[in-house]
Design an enzyme around this catalytic site. Structure first.
Site, PDB file in Angstrom:
ATOM      1  N   ASN A 173       0.837  -1.197   0.000  1.00  0.00           N
ATOM      2  CA  ASN A 173       0.000   0.000   0.000  1.00  0.00           C
ATOM      3  C   ASN A 173       0.872   1.248   0.000  1.00  0.00           C
ATOM      4  OD1 ASN A 173       0.617  -0.855   2.670  1.00  0.00           O
ATOM      5  ND2 ASN A 173      -1.026   0.377   3.541  1.00  0.00           N
ATOM      6  N   ILE A 174       0.416   2.229  -0.754  1.00  0.00           N
ATOM      7  CA  ILE A 174       1.148   3.494  -0.904  1.00  0.00           C
ATOM      8  C   ILE A 174       0.176   4.609  -0.556  1.00  0.00           C
ATOM      9  CG2 ILE A 174       2.485   4.952  -2.472  1.00  0.00           C
ATOM     10  CD1 ILE A 174       2.847   2.380  -4.248  1.00  0.00           C
ATOM     11  N   GLU A 175       0.313   5.130   0.648  1.00  0.00           N
ATOM     12  CA  GLU A 175      -0.630   6.150   1.109  1.00  0.00           C
ATOM     13  C   GLU A 175      -0.243   7.529   0.596  1.00  0.00           C
ATOM     14  OE1 GLU A 175      -1.059   5.612   5.359  1.00  0.00           O
ATOM     15  OE2 GLU A 175      -2.206   3.767   5.037  1.00  0.00           O
ATOM     16  N   CYS A 220      -4.035   0.571  -2.766  1.00  0.00           N
ATOM     17  CA  CYS A 220      -3.923  -0.635  -1.952  1.00  0.00           C
ATOM     18  C   CYS A 220      -2.842  -1.566  -2.519  1.00  0.00           C
ATOM     19  CB  CYS A 220      -5.244  -1.392  -1.935  1.00  0.00           C
ATOM     20  SG  CYS A 220      -6.587  -0.579  -1.068  1.00  0.00           S
ATOM     21  N   GLU A 224      -2.973  -4.744  -3.155  1.00  0.00           N
ATOM     22  CA  GLU A 224      -3.436  -5.687  -4.172  1.00  0.00           C
ATOM     23  C   GLU A 224      -3.456  -5.036  -5.548  1.00  0.00           C
ATOM     24  OE1 GLU A 224      -4.793  -4.877  -1.313  1.00  0.00           O
ATOM     25  OE2 GLU A 224      -5.987  -6.473  -0.442  1.00  0.00           O
ATOM     26  N   CYS A 231     -10.070  -5.168   0.191  1.00  0.00           N
ATOM     27  CA  CYS A 231     -11.227  -4.266   0.188  1.00  0.00           C
ATOM     28  C   CYS A 231     -12.080  -4.524  -1.061  1.00  0.00           C
ATOM     29  CB  CYS A 231     -10.787  -2.809   0.247  1.00  0.00           C
ATOM     30  SG  CYS A 231     -10.180  -2.160  -1.321  1.00  0.00           S
TER      31      CYS A 231
HETATM   32  N1  THU Z   1      -5.334  -1.410   2.297  1.00  0.00           N
HETATM   33  C1  THU Z   1      -4.761  -2.221   1.357  1.00  0.00           C
HETATM   34  O1  THU Z   1      -3.608  -2.017   0.957  1.00  0.00           O
HETATM   35  N2  THU Z   1      -5.506  -3.241   0.846  1.00  0.00           N
HETATM   36  C2  THU Z   1      -6.783  -3.512   1.208  1.00  0.00           C
HETATM   37  O2  THU Z   1      -7.417  -4.376   0.612  1.00  0.00           O
HETATM   38  C3  THU Z   1      -7.378  -2.817   2.341  1.00  0.00           C
HETATM   39  C4  THU Z   1      -6.676  -1.576   2.777  1.00  0.00           C
HETATM   40  C5  THU Z   1      -4.550  -0.310   2.846  1.00  0.00           C
HETATM   41  C6  THU Z   1      -5.016   1.049   2.422  1.00  0.00           C
HETATM   42  C7  THU Z   1      -4.494   1.917   3.543  1.00  0.00           C
HETATM   43  O3  THU Z   1      -3.182   2.315   3.222  1.00  0.00           O
HETATM   44  C8  THU Z   1      -4.454   1.001   4.746  1.00  0.00           C
HETATM   45  O4  THU Z   1      -4.599  -0.322   4.246  1.00  0.00           O
HETATM   46  C9  THU Z   1      -5.538   1.276   5.748  1.00  0.00           C
HETATM   47  O5  THU Z   1      -6.776   1.324   5.156  1.00  0.00           O
END
Ligand code: THU
Length: 139
Positions: A45-47, A56, A58, A93
């Site tokens: 994940n890259i916020e 996300c 995936e 998600c």
């Molecule tokens: N996140 C994912 O990388 N994959 C998912 O399927 C659910 C959520 C990440 C997004 C965010 O950076 C962190 O989890 C919290 O929501």
């Protein structure tokens, strides 16, 4: 070459999780997609300071694979946890489930890593009745 052990794919997802950029949620996620040809494509994940810009793990893995010209997949592993510590399973998600369903069959295994090992589900179990505009994927 797709006879990779599920645990090896989970391990690849754990390694990808270490590269997560998650300074806002502190929830690190890693994903590893096993391509039909045996290659593994990983994502984390890259916020972003503008929260919805976040990608996300995936979809990062899927983007890496498709960008490399790969569209056939045999399995997916996902792990996640606060500060990268695995506890319960981290389920993809809804947006990621739909993104994965664009390229992967409903019977594709999805390995969800947790502190004690991993749980196996199929993509179809995670996302029944997925939306598709492809005639051959219509239910
Ligand atoms: N996140 C994912 O990388 N994959 C998912 O399927 C659910 C959520 C990440 C997004 C965010 O950076 C962190 O989890 C919290 O929501």
């Amino acid at each position: 070459m797709t006879n990779l052990q599920p645990q090896a794919l989970v391990d690849a997802a754990v390694a990808a999780m270490a590269r997560a950029y998650a300074p806002y949620s502190h929830f690190r996620v890693g994903a590893a997609l096993l391509a039909a040809d045996g290659r593994i494509f990983c994502g984390c994940n890259i916020e972003n300071a503008s929260y919805p810009v976040t990608i996300c793990a995936e979809r990062a893995a899927l983007s890496a694979a498709v960008s490399a010209g790969v569209r056939e997949f045999a399995a997916l592993a996902v792990v996640g946890g606060h500060e990268g510590v695995l506890g319960e399973i981290c389920t993809p998600c809804g947006i990621c489930r739909q993104a994965i369903a664009e390229f992967c069959a409903p019977d594709m295994p999805v390995y969800l890593g947790h502190a004690e090992g991993f749980k196996t589900l199929t993509l179809g179990e995670l996302l029944p009745y997925s939306f598709s505009l492809m005639e051959d994927k219509k239910i």
